[in-house]
Scaffold this motif. Structure first.
Motif, mmCIF file in Angstrom:
data_model
loop_
_atom_site.group_PDB
_atom_site.id
_atom_site.type_symbol
_atom_site.label_atom_id
_atom_site.label_comp_id
_atom_site.label_asym_id
_atom_site.label_seq_id
_atom_site.Cartn_x
_atom_site.Cartn_y
_atom_site.Cartn_z
ATOM 1 N N ALA A 26 0.839 -1.205 0.000
ATOM 2 C CA ALA A 26 0.000 0.000 0.000
ATOM 3 C C ALA A 26 0.868 1.247 0.000
ATOM 4 O O ALA A 26 1.661 1.457 0.939
ATOM 5 N N GLY A 27 0.717 2.079 -1.038
ATOM 6 C CA GLY A 27 1.455 3.339 -1.069
ATOM 7 C C GLY A 27 1.068 4.238 0.084
ATOM 8 O O GLY A 27 1.914 4.866 0.720
ATOM 9 N N LYS A 28 -0.231 4.285 0.369
ATOM 10 C CA LYS A 28 -0.747 4.995 1.538
ATOM 11 C C LYS A 28 -1.771 4.098 2.218
ATOM 12 O O LYS A 28 -2.477 3.338 1.550
ATOM 13 N N LEU A 29 -1.847 4.183 3.525
ATOM 14 C CA LEU A 29 -2.790 3.364 4.295
ATOM 15 C C LEU A 29 -3.446 4.240 5.357
ATOM 16 O O LEU A 29 -2.751 4.934 6.112
ATOM 17 N N VAL A 30 -4.769 4.213 5.403
ATOM 18 C CA VAL A 30 -5.492 5.019 6.387
ATOM 19 C C VAL A 30 -5.591 4.251 7.700
ATOM 20 O O VAL A 30 -6.224 3.192 7.786
ATOM 21 N N ASP A 31 -4.920 4.781 8.715
ATOM 22 C CA ASP A 31 -5.037 4.270 10.086
ATOM 23 C C ASP A 31 -6.242 4.971 10.700
ATOM 24 O O ASP A 31 -6.127 6.078 11.240
ATOM 25 N N VAL A 32 -7.417 4.332 10.595
ATOM 26 C CA VAL A 32 -8.642 5.008 11.034
ATOM 27 C C VAL A 32 -8.701 5.162 12.547
ATOM 28 O O VAL A 32 -9.341 6.091 13.055
ATOM 29 N N ARG A 33 -8.043 4.273 13.267
ATOM 30 C CA ARG A 33 -8.088 4.373 14.729
ATOM 31 C C ARG A 33 -7.448 5.683 15.195
ATOM 32 O O ARG A 33 -7.954 6.356 16.100
ATOM 33 N N ASN A 34 -6.319 6.038 14.575
ATOM 34 C CA ASN A 34 -5.595 7.244 14.967
ATOM 35 C C ASN A 34 -5.787 8.396 13.981
ATOM 36 O O ASN A 34 -5.188 9.458 14.157
ATOM 37 N N GLN A 35 -6.607 8.156 12.951
ATOM 38 C CA GLN A 35 -6.904 9.157 11.930
ATOM 39 C C GLN A 35 -5.617 9.755 11.345
ATOM 40 O O GLN A 35 -5.394 10.967 11.345
ATOM 41 N N LYS A 36 -4.786 8.840 10.817
ATOM 42 C CA LYS A 36 -3.543 9.233 10.172
ATOM 43 C C LYS A 36 -3.395 8.444 8.870
ATOM 44 O O LYS A 36 -3.941 7.350 8.732
#
Length: 425
Positions: A26-36
């Protein structure tokens, strides 16, 4: 014989040890728990579950496979807590019920289910149909049909003449007198029977129409429709079965009755007052705003002949109010579960809700969190879904572009995986 058995066990362990894994770069990955948004991550999947998420692009084994999403943003599968998977808006919607058989509805629902999952929504809550939604859920669960994981209310429960009374607008000899078996009730005893009947049919939750509605062929769109003892009976009976109750509600008084009865969620919440918002916070209730439905209904209401006149007037008057109410509820601290009312507008356009939510103040990544981890918490399945973490089911999607910077990229879903199986690539 003992040596043969031991050799077989050793072989089995050997096969398990070298089971094929899938590596997602994944070039970018959304860490939804920490909103990053994390950069250059590797997700490793074995079977239906995620086994690890780590920084950098990890090299797979010789027996493993790789999915290259280096040019995309990867995130958990999305969840929509308010859809109607059996149908879709159309100028002929109000006469289709007289022309279509149950089989016609079923075949259409398959198409709508596929559109939904291809748009990145791997889990939905279906809030009312004919019962085909229950069969569709079962067909998807058994692998016969491609579609999202469905939690369904079966048939919505309404009072006689209320929103979700299926005979509204018919001539009298066709109206008859539908009862609890049809989801139409009068009084607490019939309320209990209607809940038990939907559970018997296979419903996962219960939906009640606590106020009038916009799209029903009935005059009122916001007044309360149930007495308090009726709503109390619905919720108490559902609680006995361990299932939640969702309450469709546009008007404030009907919302307060539903919240006091103990419903889990208010759907729409169009005319919610600050007093009712405070009551929701006190009681721990959730708002499922469905802004896209309000905006869509208002637009369709401007098209001559699209809706019957009684519906068009309500759509133009009530629909545009939802977005502002959502913004106030969010700022006040009401718990928000992402839901769209897809079917009131075309299935597959669920992404529009992200745009409307962020327009009135919700940050982009928080909006995505509302459709992933927050909704998993709302459904009580956060141990299985909602984040990209080891041990979770591999519901994974990817979009083009970076949604932290531009939320409109949520419409550009380029990859969908559900429980480790690639649905769209």
């Amino acid at each position: 014989m003992r040596k043969i058995i031991l050799s077989g066990i050793a072989l089995l362990f050997s096969i398990c040890a070298f089971a094929q894994k899938t590596y997602i770069h994944a070039g970018k990955l959304v860490d939804v728990r920490n909103q990053k948004v994390l950069i250059e991550q590797t997700i490793v999947i074995e079977g239906e579950k995620i086994v690890s998420v780590s920084a950098g692009y990890q090299n797979p084994g010789s027996e493993d496979s790789t999915i290259d999403l280096k040019g995309s943003t990867v995130m958990p599968g999305l969840m929509d807590m308010h859809v109607h998977i059996e149908g879709e808006t159309s100028p002929t919607r109000y006469i289709d019920g007289f022309r279509e058989n149950e089989a016609d509805v079923a075949f259409k629902s398959i198409h709508f289910a596929e559109k939904t999952i291809m748009a990145g929504f791997t889990t939905v809550r279906d809030l009312g149909g004919s019962g085909v939604n229950i069969s569709l859920r079962n067909a998807i669960n058994s692998g016969k049909v491609i579609g999202p994981r469905i939690y369904t209310a079966g048939k919505s429960i309404a009072p006689t003449g209320g929103h979700a009374d299926p005979t509204n607008g018919m001539k009298r000899d066709l109206m008859g007198d539908p009862g609890p078996d049809d989801g139409v009730i009068n009084g607490p005893y019939e309320a209990r029977k209607a809940v038990r009947q939907q559970v018997k049919y296979g419903a996962d939750l219960i939906k009640v129409t606590a106020t009038g509605g916009v799209l029903s062929v009935a005059r009122d769109g916001s007044a309360p429709q149930f007495a308090q003892d009726e709503l109390d009976a619905v919720v108490q009976t559902a609680n006995d079965f361990g299932i939640m109750v969702a309450a469709h509600a546009h008007g404030d008084e009907g919302m307060q009755r539903a919240i006091n009865a103990g419903v889990t969620s208010i759907e729409h919440g169009t005319m919610m007052s600050e007093e009712t918002m405070d009551l929701m916070i006190e009681k721990g209730g959730w708002l499922v705003p469905t802004v896209t439905a309000g905006m869509s209904a208002a637009a369709y209401g401007e098209i001559p002949g699209y809706y019957p006149p009684v519906v068009a007037e309500k759509a133009r008057r009530i629909g545009p109010q939802i977005q502002a109410t959502f913004g106030k509820a969010y700022e006040k601290g009401v718990k928000i579960a992402f839901g769209t009312d897809a079917g009131v507008f075309p299935h597959g356009e669920n992404y529009r809700e992200f745009i409307y939510m962020t327009e009135v103040g919700m940050p982009n990544l928080e909006a995505i969190k509302s459709a992933t981890l927050t909704n998993a918490i709302f459904l009580g399945i956060e141990d299985k879904l909602g984040t990209l973490e080891a041990g979770k089911l591999a519901d994974i999607i990817a979009v083009s572009g970076n949604p932290e910077q531009d939320i409109t990229v949520m419409k550009d879903v380029v990859f969908v995986m559900k429980e480790g199986k690639v649905i769209k690539q």
